[in-house]
Every structure is written in C-alpha cells, then in structure tokens.
Design an enzyme around this catalytic site. Sequence first.
Site, PDB file in Angstrom:
ATOM      1  N   HIS A 448       0.984  -1.149   0.080  1.00 13.24           N
ATOM      2  CA  HIS A 448      -0.266   0.257   0.129  1.00 13.24           C
ATOM      3  C   HIS A 448       0.784   1.451   0.062  1.00 13.24           C
ATOM      4  O   HIS A 448       0.222   2.141  -0.728  1.00 13.24           O
ATOM      5  CB  HIS A 448      -0.856   0.084   0.807  1.00 13.24           C
ATOM      6  CG  HIS A 448      -2.402  -0.865   1.010  1.00 13.24           C
ATOM      7  ND1 HIS A 448      -2.205  -2.018   0.597  1.00 13.24           N
ATOM      8  CD2 HIS A 448      -3.230  -0.382   0.001  1.00 13.24           C
ATOM      9  CE1 HIS A 448      -3.581  -2.539   0.138  1.00 13.24           C
ATOM     10  NE2 HIS A 448      -3.657  -1.733  -0.080  1.00 13.24           N
ATOM     11  N   GLU A 690     -11.892  -8.973  -6.673  1.00 12.37           N
ATOM     12  CA  GLU A 690     -10.820  -9.562  -6.377  1.00 12.37           C
ATOM     13  C   GLU A 690     -10.580 -10.859  -5.228  1.00 12.37           C
ATOM     14  O   GLU A 690      -9.319 -11.212  -4.950  1.00 12.37           O
ATOM     15  CB  GLU A 690     -10.030  -8.290  -4.597  1.00 12.37           C
ATOM     16  CG  GLU A 690     -10.727  -7.840  -3.923  1.00 12.37           C
ATOM     17  CD  GLU A 690     -10.351  -6.486  -3.046  1.00 12.37           C
ATOM     18  OE1 GLU A 690      -9.536  -6.405  -2.825  1.00 12.37           O
ATOM     19  OE2 GLU A 690     -11.379  -6.134  -2.162  1.00 12.37           O
ATOM     20  N   ASP A 714      -5.315  -8.132  -5.191  1.00 16.44           N
ATOM     21  CA  ASP A 714      -5.571  -9.277  -4.772  1.00 16.44           C
ATOM     22  C   ASP A 714      -6.470 -10.594  -5.893  1.00 16.44           C
ATOM     23  O   ASP A 714      -5.966 -11.585  -5.083  1.00 16.44           O
ATOM     24  CB  ASP A 714      -6.430  -8.251  -3.586  1.00 16.44           C
ATOM     25  CG  ASP A 714      -6.345  -8.025  -2.626  1.00 16.44           C
ATOM     26  OD1 ASP A 714      -4.896  -8.049  -2.181  1.00 16.44           O
ATOM     27  OD2 ASP A 714      -6.806  -7.259  -2.393  1.00 16.44           O
ATOM     28  N   ARG A 724       1.445 -10.371  -2.147  1.00 18.09           N
ATOM     29  CA  ARG A 724       1.384  -8.895  -2.704  1.00 18.09           C
ATOM     30  C   ARG A 724       2.584  -8.202  -1.945  1.00 18.09           C
ATOM     31  O   ARG A 724       2.634  -7.592  -2.333  1.00 18.09           O
ATOM     32  CB  ARG A 724       0.116  -8.651  -2.903  1.00 18.09           C
ATOM     33  CG  ARG A 724      -0.440  -7.803  -1.695  1.00 18.09           C
ATOM     34  CD  ARG A 724      -1.175  -7.149  -1.894  1.00 18.09           C
ATOM     35  NE  ARG A 724      -1.775  -5.983  -2.630  1.00 18.09           N
ATOM     36  CZ  ARG A 724      -2.981  -5.597  -2.679  1.00 18.09           C
ATOM     37  NH1 ARG A 724      -4.796  -5.814  -2.781  1.00 18.09           N
ATOM     38  NH2 ARG A 724      -2.546  -4.261  -2.649  1.00 18.09           N
ATOM     39  N   CYS A 761      -9.902  -1.217 -10.872  1.00 13.26           N
ATOM     40  CA  CYS A 761      -8.727  -0.824 -10.247  1.00 13.26           C
ATOM     41  C   CYS A 761      -8.442  -1.034  -9.488  1.00 13.26           C
ATOM     42  O   CYS A 761      -7.535  -0.171  -8.589  1.00 13.26           O
ATOM     43  CB  CYS A 761      -9.875   0.119  -8.863  1.00 13.26           C
ATOM     44  SG  CYS A 761     -10.867  -0.491  -8.100  1.00 13.26           S
TER      45      CYS A 761
HETATM   46  C1  PEP Z   1      -6.743  -4.177  -5.447  1.00 15.74           C
HETATM   47  O1  PEP Z   1      -7.126  -5.744  -4.746  1.00 15.74           O
HETATM   48  O2  PEP Z   1      -6.735  -4.420  -6.411  1.00 15.74           O
HETATM   49  C2  PEP Z   1      -7.633  -3.436  -4.705  1.00 15.74           C
HETATM   50  C3  PEP Z   1      -7.707  -2.216  -5.852  1.00 15.74           C
HETATM   51  O3  PEP Z   1      -7.412  -3.282  -3.503  1.00 15.74           O
HETATM   52  P1  PEP Z   1      -5.972  -3.020  -2.586  1.00 15.74           P
HETATM   53  O4  PEP Z   1      -4.472  -2.844  -3.422  1.00 15.74           O
HETATM   54  O5  PEP Z   1      -6.649  -1.482  -1.869  1.00 15.74           O
HETATM   55  O6  PEP Z   1      -6.308  -4.075  -1.940  1.00 15.74           O
HETATM   56 MG    MG Z   2      -7.843  -5.588  -2.480  1.00 17.21          MG
END
Ligand code: PEP
Ligand code: MG
Length: 827
Positions: A448, A690, A714, A724, A761
């Site tokens: 993140h 996800e 995810d 990840r 996203c």
């Molecule tokens: C994802 O998992 O692709 C996502 C956009 O959410 P995050 O990265 O906040 O887990």
């Molecule tokens: Mg996610």
Amino acid sequence: MIGLVIVSHSKMLAEGVKELALQMGQNKVKIEAAGGIDDDENPIGTDPMKIEEAIRGAYSEDGVLVLMDIGSAIMSAEIALEFLEDDIRNKVVLCEAPLVEGAIAAAAQAMSGSNLKEVINEAKNSLQAKNVLLQDEENQEIIPDEKNTELETATRNLQIIVPNKLGLHARPAAKLIEIVNTFEAHALVAVDDKKPVSASSISLVGTLGAKQGEILNFTLSGKDTDKLEKALLDFQASNFGDEDKEIIDSSKTVEKVKSESEGIQGIAASSGIAIAKAIWFKKDLPVIEKEHINNVEHEIILLQEAIKRVSNDLDSIQQKIANKLKDNEAQILDFHKLLLKDQDLYESVVNMIREKFVKASFAWSCQVKKLEKQYLAMSNEYLRERALDVVEIGNKVLLELLGEPKSKIVLKEECIIVTDELGPAETMDLDLNLLKGIVTRAGGETSHSAILARSLGIPAIVGLGDQIDKIPNKETLAIDGVSGEIWTKNHSNIIDDLRKRKKIDDEMRESSQAKAKAPACTKDGKTFQILANVSGAKEAKIAFENGAEGVGLFRTEFLFMNRDEMPSEEEQYQAYKEVCMSMKGYSVCIRTLDVGGDKPIPYLDIPEENNPFLGLRGIRYCLQNTELFKTQLRAICRLSANYNVRIMYPMVGVIEEVISANMLLREVQQDLLKEGIDFSPNMSVGVMMEVPSSIFFIPQLANELDFLSIGTNDLTQYLLALDRDNSSVAKYHSPFHPAVLEAIREILMRSKKAGLEVSMCGELAGNIKATNLLLALGLEKFSMNGPAIPAVKERIREINFSGHKLLKDKLSPIRTLNELKSAIGQS
Ligand code: PEP
Ligand code: MG
C-alpha cells in the site's frame, strides 16, 4: 520526423544498434529496439508484439522504418504489421538494408528531416561506404542524390579546414548532412584533391575519413548557396560541434562508470527520477518521563503483556523466514529471545516498579540502559557488539508499553526518505513539497505504501532488503523509479545523466498533463471513462488536476490508520466530503473499510492471525463488527444527499456477505429516515472483484448490486497464491499471468451478460503496457492513481478501436505465459 525500429534476435544487439543510431541522430530521432524474447531460459528470438510496441513507440505521421536482422525477424515484423491499424501500417516500411549500417545511415538521414523515401534510400545505400573504403580509389564513384541531378551551372567553391581533434567522425558527419539538407542548395565535398562525394549522404561523407587539419573542398550550388556557405563556416567555427576536452573526458567517463560498482537494485514501485539528499529515518523513541503510579500490579501485567507480544512477533518472524536466515541472523534472533526471557532483567524491572512506584515503561528503559552499559564495558568484542541488540529489543518492548509509536516524520529540506518501512498513513502525513522520493527495505510493487507513492506521483523503490544499508545518510542519492536502480554520489556521471533525463521526463509530463483533462477517446471516436484511486483529499486534488473524471476507488482505511481510536461518524463524513468536493461533481466510489491483511489497525484488536491475508479482512471484519460498519455506512449515506457517491464492499467471497451488508445498509437508511436526516435512496452499490470465488456468482451479484470493480492486486495474490507484500516472490506476482487475464476476461463477459457495470481499479488499470490488452478484453472503465492518468489517456487516443479485433482474437484463449508474451510483447 521518421522513426526507426531495430529488430534483432538478440536484445543486447538491438539495444546496442539503437544506442549507436541515437548518437547518429543526435538523440533527435525516435528509435525503438525490439530485441529477443521475454524468456529467461531461451532469450534469443523475435516477438511480434514487442515489434508492434516498438513501432507504436517510434511512430509519427512521417512514418517508421523497420530494420531487421535475419530469418524469423522478418516474419515477426510482418506479423507485427498485421496488428496495426490501417493508417499506421501504411506508413511503416520493412527495409532490407543491413541492420547496423542501415540504422546508422537512416538515423542520420532522418535527423535532417528527410522523408521516408529518402531515409530508405540512404539505408539501402549504407553499404556503399564500406565498399568505397575497401576498394581502390579508381573504383569510387559519386553517388548523386536527387538534388545533385539538378545541379545548377553556377557553383561556388569553399574550403574548410577540419578543426576538431577527432576529425570528421560520425557525429560531425551527421551534423554536416543535417546542415546541407536544411537549405535549397547542393553540395559536393572532397578531402584535399580526392574525388568529391555528395555532402548530403551519410554513407558517402562517412567514407571521407577527414582528419584534423585536412582541407574539405566543397562545391556549392543552388538558391541558398550563400546561406549554406555561411552555415558551413559557422559549423567550422563551432569546432564541428565538438568540445575536444569533453570528448576526451567522456571517453574516460565511460571507463569510469564501467569500473565502478553497479547501482543498488530494488523493486521499482513508483516511476520517475528523484535526485536529492538521502535522509535515513529510524523511528525514534519518545522521551520517557518518570511518573509515579499506585497500581503496581497493573504495571507488572502491562510489562508481561508487552514482553509476550514482542516474543510472539519474534516467533512468527522466525517461523516465516527460518529457512532464509543466515547463521548469524538466526543467532541474533535467538539472542533477542533470550533477553526477553532473562529473569534477571525481568526481576530488576519488577523490583523497581514495586520499590519506586514508577511506570513499567520508565523502569524497563532504566534497566535496559543499565544492561546496555554492562555490555559496552565487556572486553570481548563480540559481546560488546551485543549492546546494540539490547537496545533494539529494549526499544521493541518499550514501544509496546507505550502503545503504537506515534513518531511523525518531519522533513526539513528536500530529500529522499530511506527507511525500513513506510506505512501509508505516515506517507500521507509527509510534506509533499519536500518529499522527492522513497526508498524502503520492505515491500512489493502492490504494497500500500507503493500504491500511495504512485498516487502522489513520488518516485519510489521498495524491497531493498539488506542492500539498503549501503545507502549513506545525508548524501546525494539518485533513484530511478522505472528501473528500480539507486545510485550514490560515487556515481556522479550517472547522476548527471539522470538529471538530464529527469528534465526531459518533466517536460514530457507537463505536455501530457496539458491534455489530461480532455476525454480518453480513441481515433475512431470511442470514449473510455478514466477515474482515480485515492485515499484522501490530497490525492484527490492531484488526481483531478491529472484529468480524473471521478473516483473509482476511495480507500477509506487510511483514515482509520495511525491513530488510537476509530474516527467518528462526523469525522468520516467530513473526510469523505472533502474528497467529493475535490472532484467537483464527478462521482466518488467510497470503499468500506478494508482492514486486515497488509492494512492492520491496532486499536481494532483483530486477533493475531497466522495468515492475515486469509483472515478476518475487509467485509468479513465489518460484518462481525456491525457498529463500526454502520457508523461508516451512515457517514456515506448522509453524504449521498448532496454528493454523487457510490458505495463498494471489499473482499467479498460469498454472496451472503453482500446480502448481509445490504441489510445493514437498509437498516442505516431506515434509521436516517426516522431521524429525518437526508440521504439518497438510489445510491449505487457495488463490490470489488478480488476474491477469485466471486467470479462464479456474478449473476447472483447482479440481483443485489449495481456495479463491480476488478481489484487486480488481490485477485492476482489469491489466484496465484503469492503474497503481494513479500519482496522475495514479487517477481512472480504478475497481473499479466494468463490465469489472471482469463479471470479478467471472465469477469468482463459474465458481468456484461448479467447487465452489471464493471470497471477495474487494481494497479493493472494504470499500466500503459496493459491498455491495449484491456481494451481488447472489453474493459471500458479504468480507475488508477492520479499521476498515471495522462499517459493512459494519451495511449487510448493513439488506438483505433475497431482495429482491435485481431488482438482480441489472438488473445482468445490465453493458455500459456509464453503465448501471452508473444501476443503482447511483455512479461
Ligand atoms: C486490489 O486489490 O486490486 C485493490 C484495488 O484494492 P487494494 O489494493 O486496496 O487491496
Ligand atoms: Mg484489494
């Protein structure tokens, strides 16, 4: 200006020829290399999609010349042509000229602004130079160019002495041709009394081999003879564009760079170049005041709990990385555990609490300092060094006793932060005017803090591991967020180059930002919606300036992080409102709290889990903590009265979760109704796609929801069973894996069938290497970090949507990684 593409079976060869040709084109000609295939074990080959990428990269209205080495290079180049839209394909020529000579000649000719035909001719004639050099003088002949055939009778002679140390070498020869081709005039040139050659042909001028002090005899004619004469004299006065000193120095430079050790390599997490002072940030301990207490037993329990938590942490670290620990690291960990179990230390602290009525934190820090001094006084060097471990483990317990560390990073000057780990909340608190780059020991491309750095447009390199210790504090550092390389001040030449590149990058970014607010519309008129991923108002403002047409993902969890208690409904309302206001009427999709996994929030007291990524995360946690969830839903519903908001649930793995979440949403709306508080009953509700299981109940989701958003970060992690955040498996965590792409295709197909709106996203949406592919798979709505928007929009504008059928067919189905690689030309 004509662009060039160099195709070779060998990546190194293609890159090398590109480098040479760039020199000849004085870095003015767009040249792309498409060499080798992305297969580590067998990298020799040619890849049509790589060639296609390269052609697009070199393309301009003037056309592209493709030069190839042997055999299948030609076939691959022909296939690449098939992928191009008609209007582009018509301006691309595959040329039979020899690869190296052809590229050099073509680059020099292209630089002078010649048309495609002239560049092709020059490339085809490029072997003449060698022929001439290797043959007798008698066999030399003047190769007239088109201008020479119309030679006018009035001619003028001009003599120029070669002024520069290296003579008429490649660079001045190219410059000379550029000058001659600028004017409506003709020029022949000869060295001393040798036979003259056309001065507008690199292959011929290159044969002259004029040395310093030799005389160049020009015969000039045509309308602009005066101007050309003056330009040639100016060229002579400029020492043929060479700074003799610089040439000599720069050759040394190459040596120097080669002999120095290479840059430090990390994981490229956020693109861009940063050059600034490195500032190491280590979390400082707060000052411990002596405070008297009454409840001695309570302090002792606090102490025991703190020691237990640190001890558990060490156990889990040891379990996770046991096989990777080197001997000395394992020993140090053992030593830390021994200290935690040390009865002497423990009793000395307990006694102090009991006798002096002081807080556990104060007693602990006093006794740890005492122990540190004892170690420092040891005569054995090894034991003396253990003083550092005493401090390290002492600080860990102390931080536990004090609760979450609240140290805030305060920047005083422009810098690149170097640190073990930078949490998203900490990143957001930093002064963005001073923060030029981020370098961390931990993390992966989709952790993140990396995502956040991208949203803020800050270059970042993560996952350096022990390499990070090579970075000295307070010295100039250069980082390249595209390659993941880091250079210290010893690499001053590379840093100078990066500085130049940064300037070019900045200019390019500025020019694409200028167009950022225009829609992303393909050449044949299909418009795509481009939204932003944000986690607060700061990013939302950056995204809006970069052309975001709304927010496709608002990660609300950052509002909950780095604090001691949950934000109140009002606080949430205000924070969400600020983002809505930054978006000036565009829609904002607010994702409900996605806690857990890599986003721990200590005060929420999530029980310790062996596999937090598979544990109580996202919607699962919210459904077990309904008060917290309903507070957030209330804040969002209230906002829906006046703003264009949508709501999205994260980590949905079973349909029942959506049904339960929607029931709570309705309860909240009922409450608001009773209380006479406004809200919109028509707010759209959606989920993140996800968790792989969710792909299989899209029709059921359609009964409950309005939209889906594909979270590739995810989705990749769970489909491929790859953490990840784990830098040691980062190289396998690829959303380009065929399984992930097939999952995306399925989601797009199934949601279309079910009549559900769908967007993406995850980080893949903002990767321009994937834009083509995603369009071909049928994605119409993208959400990405703000700074990525201008480039993705620009990419879409280059595409002819109706011409995508070929790529779409080629991608159906994607069975193996190699197939995909050859289809899209990347890993
Ligand atoms: C994802 O998992 O692709 C996502 C956009 O959410 P995050 O990265 O906040 O887990
Ligand atoms: Mg996610």
